[in-house]
Design a protein around this motif. Sequence first.
Motif, PDB file in Angstrom:
ATOM      1  N   VAL A 123       0.831  -1.223  -0.081  1.00  0.00           N
ATOM      2  CA  VAL A 123      -0.083  -0.098   0.023  1.00  0.00           C
ATOM      3  C   VAL A 123       0.939   1.385  -0.122  1.00  0.00           C
ATOM      4  O   VAL A 123       0.168   2.271   0.024  1.00  0.00           O
ATOM      5  CB  VAL A 123      -1.088  -0.073   1.236  1.00  0.00           C
ATOM      6  CG1 VAL A 123      -1.914  -1.314   1.197  1.00  0.00           C
ATOM      7  CG2 VAL A 123      -0.333  -0.015   2.399  1.00  0.00           C
TER       8      VAL A 123
ATOM      9  N   PHE B  65      -6.619  -0.017   1.271  1.00  0.00           N
ATOM     10  CA  PHE B  65      -6.746   0.802   0.092  1.00  0.00           C
ATOM     11  C   PHE B  65      -8.090   1.496   0.291  1.00  0.00           C
ATOM     12  O   PHE B  65      -9.019   0.856   0.724  1.00  0.00           O
ATOM     13  CB  PHE B  65      -6.931   0.233  -1.146  1.00  0.00           C
ATOM     14  CG  PHE B  65      -5.466  -0.383  -1.849  1.00  0.00           C
ATOM     15  CD1 PHE B  65      -4.596   0.415  -2.216  1.00  0.00           C
ATOM     16  CD2 PHE B  65      -5.333  -1.750  -1.828  1.00  0.00           C
ATOM     17  CE1 PHE B  65      -3.458  -0.262  -2.665  1.00  0.00           C
ATOM     18  CE2 PHE B  65      -4.168  -2.435  -2.141  1.00  0.00           C
ATOM     19  CZ  PHE B  65      -3.331  -1.617  -2.608  1.00  0.00           C
TER      20      PHE B  65
ATOM     21  N   ALA C 189      -0.169   3.671  -2.889  1.00  0.00           N
ATOM     22  CA  ALA C 189      -1.410   3.957  -2.814  1.00  0.00           C
ATOM     23  C   ALA C 189      -1.728   5.489  -2.464  1.00  0.00           C
ATOM     24  O   ALA C 189      -1.224   6.049  -1.624  1.00  0.00           O
ATOM     25  CB  ALA C 189      -2.211   2.996  -1.945  1.00  0.00           C
TER      26      ALA C 189
ATOM     27  N   ASN D 181      -3.603  -0.405   6.404  1.00  0.00           N
ATOM     28  CA  ASN D 181      -3.005  -1.115   5.340  1.00  0.00           C
ATOM     29  C   ASN D 181      -4.280  -1.714   4.429  1.00  0.00           C
ATOM     30  O   ASN D 181      -4.123  -2.733   3.742  1.00  0.00           O
ATOM     31  CB  ASN D 181      -2.432  -2.506   5.903  1.00  0.00           C
ATOM     32  CG  ASN D 181      -0.949  -2.195   6.413  1.00  0.00           C
ATOM     33  OD1 ASN D 181      -0.215  -1.082   6.100  1.00  0.00           O
ATOM     34  ND2 ASN D 181      -0.567  -2.803   7.518  1.00  0.00           N
TER      35      ASN D 181
ATOM     36  N   THR E 160      -4.648   5.293   2.154  1.00  0.00           N
ATOM     37  CA  THR E 160      -4.795   4.043   2.932  1.00  0.00           C
ATOM     38  C   THR E 160      -5.182   4.367   4.089  1.00  0.00           C
ATOM     39  O   THR E 160      -5.190   5.424   4.710  1.00  0.00           O
ATOM     40  CB  THR E 160      -3.165   3.367   2.904  1.00  0.00           C
ATOM     41  OG1 THR E 160      -2.583   4.010   3.645  1.00  0.00           O
ATOM     42  CG2 THR E 160      -2.887   3.090   1.605  1.00  0.00           C
TER      43      THR E 160
END
Length: 95
Positions: free
Chosen positions: A77, A88, A80, A86, A83
């Motif tokens: 992650v 998304f 990303a 952990n 988040t």
Amino acid sequence: MSVDADTVRRVARLARIAVADEEVEPLRGELNAILAFVEQLGEVNVDGVEPMTSVTPMAMKQRDDVVTDGGIADDIVRNAPATEDNFFLVPKVVE
């Protein structure tokens, strides 16, 4: 089992293969030969023959069936845009 010309045309249509009228009779002979061979295989006595996945006896590699997070959740992650714990975070698309 014997295949006739109509069956050859139907199989060709299902396989989306263009078959000219002069090709039907040779294909009919080939299909009948294949089916005769398959029927011949059905006559083989296979009592006591173990099913096999390879011609050489070997054991497949196995690992313990353990549930893990892979140990790399932070790496997954990291790139990303958003988040949380952990996971998304994605924008809500259904109201």
